[in-house]
Design a protein around this motif. Structure first.
Motif, PDB file in Angstrom:
ATOM      1  N   LEU A 236      81.963  18.016  81.695  1.00 36.36           N
ATOM      2  CA  LEU A 236      81.370  18.193  80.366  1.00 36.36           C
ATOM      3  C   LEU A 236      80.390  17.064  80.064  1.00 36.36           C
ATOM      4  O   LEU A 236      79.325  17.284  79.498  1.00 36.36           O
ATOM      5  CB  LEU A 236      82.464  18.198  79.291  1.00 36.36           C
ATOM      6  CG  LEU A 236      83.275  19.475  79.126  1.00 36.36           C
ATOM      7  CD1 LEU A 236      84.396  19.261  78.117  1.00 36.36           C
ATOM      8  CD2 LEU A 236      82.379  20.613  78.649  1.00 36.36           C
ATOM      9  N   TRP A 237      80.773  15.866  80.433  1.00 36.80           N
ATOM     10  CA  TRP A 237      79.936  14.693  80.205  1.00 36.80           C
ATOM     11  C   TRP A 237      78.559  14.881  80.842  1.00 36.80           C
ATOM     12  O   TRP A 237      77.526  14.670  80.216  1.00 36.80           O
ATOM     13  CB  TRP A 237      80.629  13.456  80.786  1.00 36.80           C
ATOM     14  CG  TRP A 237      79.748  12.249  80.887  1.00 36.80           C
ATOM     15  CD1 TRP A 237      78.802  12.002  81.839  1.00 36.80           C
ATOM     16  CD2 TRP A 237      79.712  11.144  79.985  1.00 36.80           C
ATOM     17  NE1 TRP A 237      78.183  10.815  81.591  1.00 36.80           N
ATOM     18  CE2 TRP A 237      78.719  10.257  80.459  1.00 36.80           C
ATOM     19  CE3 TRP A 237      80.426  10.802  78.828  1.00 36.80           C
ATOM     20  CZ2 TRP A 237      78.415   9.062  79.821  1.00 36.80           C
ATOM     21  CZ3 TRP A 237      80.132   9.606  78.201  1.00 36.80           C
ATOM     22  CH2 TRP A 237      79.139   8.754  78.681  1.00 36.80           C
TER      23      TRP A 237
ATOM     24  N   SER B  76      76.575  17.402  78.834  1.00 37.08           N
ATOM     25  CA  SER B  76      76.370  17.261  77.394  1.00 37.08           C
ATOM     26  C   SER B  76      75.786  15.925  76.961  1.00 37.08           C
ATOM     27  O   SER B  76      75.021  15.864  76.007  1.00 37.08           O
ATOM     28  CB  SER B  76      77.688  17.487  76.665  1.00 37.08           C
ATOM     29  OG  SER B  76      78.609  16.482  76.993  1.00 37.08           O
ATOM     30  N   VAL B  77      76.147  14.850  77.656  1.00 36.55           N
ATOM     31  CA  VAL B  77      75.672  13.541  77.215  1.00 36.55           C
ATOM     32  C   VAL B  77      74.325  13.253  77.871  1.00 36.55           C
ATOM     33  O   VAL B  77      74.233  12.648  78.932  1.00 36.55           O
ATOM     34  CB  VAL B  77      76.712  12.442  77.530  1.00 36.55           C
ATOM     35  CG1 VAL B  77      76.245  11.089  77.016  1.00 36.55           C
ATOM     36  CG2 VAL B  77      78.047  12.797  76.886  1.00 36.55           C
TER      37      VAL B  77
ATOM     38  N   CYS C 166      73.768  11.622  71.923  1.00 40.27           N
ATOM     39  CA  CYS C 166      74.916  12.363  72.462  1.00 40.27           C
ATOM     40  C   CYS C 166      76.036  11.409  72.859  1.00 40.27           C
ATOM     41  O   CYS C 166      77.212  11.686  72.617  1.00 40.27           O
ATOM     42  CB  CYS C 166      74.502  13.191  73.672  1.00 40.27           C
ATOM     43  SG  CYS C 166      73.356  14.497  73.266  1.00 40.27           S
TER      44      CYS C 166
END
Lengths: 179, 186
Positions: free
Chosen positions: A130-131, A134-135, A140
């Motif tokens: 996910l990191w 998404s980041v 973020c």
């Protein structure tokens, strides 16, 4: 009715051989829905996945709903969703009744003590995944860190943080802020 | 009325989950803490079972929790409640679906929501890890670091490393960690 049953049992079959999350269902969907049934194209499957990730709800169900809706409207949507959950309900219900009986056996307790570590490691690998997706910038990163910190510090519902982050996302992008 | 409460809780989870099934875990932990329906440590068992049985993991977990809380009917109710938002939302937006895909407001909201989902899961991960590798009864006497179970920590790191490195199916790691637990009598 025949069409609806076909939708129901097609998704029943797909769900029965899916292990893991909604993404794990994709190759099976492509084989059953695109190659065997020829209901939609490969491109549509990919589009539906992209859309599903942008809508609230469990990924696998969103995708199933869309394909069902595309075939037969609302009733198709319902048939596909119910087809997807039926195997889960059957298998888990049978299994849980066994597990509560097995739980007292020593060897099972050792196994679950090990499995706890494995399952936690799986969560960490999901966090890493996910990191990466998404980041993408400092804003973020800030949302990621602050979310985790708030959850540790306060007794607050995750729902509130999801809504707030959505609002922050819109405000940040609208204001044209660069991270 | 337990069934009404189950319906409400899982409808909300379905409505506010974005992405795959593991994204529901922060809600399930929150639910455990608020209602006392099950222990937080129950969550890792649930993940293990849900990953190792057919069906999307988010759905399996809903059935599992519902079953634990209110029997067979509870399992069915929790599952159906969780998928109801998807059914409704897809029906509502299907006509505009492909306009939605390029909707700016939507994209912008997700720019913020995605790292939030990751942050929520990070919190749960760290919390479950502390349950898994700390001897909580020892914290008051030997401190936080003294209470870390070294053997369990090493096993955790080794499994985590092999997941990242070999990318095998999750079931593989559930089975291997179960076998390790039996051999080492964890």
């Amino acid at each position: 009715m025949k069409g609806l049953l076909e939708i129901y049992f097609t998704f029943f079959k797909i769900s029965s051989v899916t292990f893991g999350g909604g993404m794990a269902m994709m190759p099976i969907l492509q084989r059953e829905i695109v190659q065997n049934k020829q209901w939609i194209t490969d491109e549509e499957v990919i589009d539906y996945y992209a859309l599903s990730q942008g809508l609230p709800g469990i990924l696998a169900i969103n995708v199933a709903s869309m394909i069902g809706y595309r075939k037969k409207g609302l009733v198709g949507d319902i048939a596909a969703s119910l087809g997807t959950v039926s195997p889960c309900i059957l298998i888990i219900t049978i299994l849980t009744s066994f597990i509560s009986n097995f739980r007292d056996i020593e060897i099972i307790q050792h196994a679950f003590a090990g499995i706890t570590l494995g399952a936690t490691a799986l969560i960490f690998s999901a966090i890493v995944g996910l990191w990466k997706k998404s980041v993408v910038d400092k804003i973020c990163l800030a949302i990621f860190v602050i979310t985790a910190a708030i959850m540790f510090a306060f007794d607050i519902s995750p729902v509130i943080l999801i809504i707030l982050s959505g609002v922050i996302g819109i405000l940040v992008k609208k204001s044209g802020l660069r991270a | 009325m337990i069934y009404l409460k189950l319906f409400y809780e899982f409808f909300i989870i379905g409505l506010f989950t974005f992405g795959g099934g593991l994204a529901t875990i922060p809600y399930l932990k929150d639910l455990a803490e608020r209602t006392g329906w099950y222990e937080v440590s129950f969550i890792t068992d649930m993940i293990a079972i849900s990953e190792s049985t057919p069906g999307p993991i988010g759905i399996n977990m809903a059935t599992y929790v519902g079953n634990e809380v209110a029997g067979i009917f509870g399992g069915i109710l929790a599952t159906v409640s969780e998928i109801l938002p998807s059914i409704i939302i897809v029906a509502l937006v299907s006509k505009f679906l492909f306009k939605f895909k390029n909707n700016q407001g939507f994209k912008h909201a997700f720019y913020g929501i995605r790292p939030c989902v990751a942050g929520l899961l990070a919190y749960v991960g760290v919390d479950l890890l502390s349950v898994a590798i700390l001897n909580r009864s020892l914290i008051s006497t030997v401190g936080l670091f003294g209470s870390i179970d070294i053997l369990k920590s090493i096993i955790f790191l080794a499994i985590f490393y092999s997941i990242i490195k070999f990318k095998k199916h999750p079931v593989t790691y559930i089975i291997i960690s179960g076998i390790i637990g039996i051999i080492l009598k964890l």
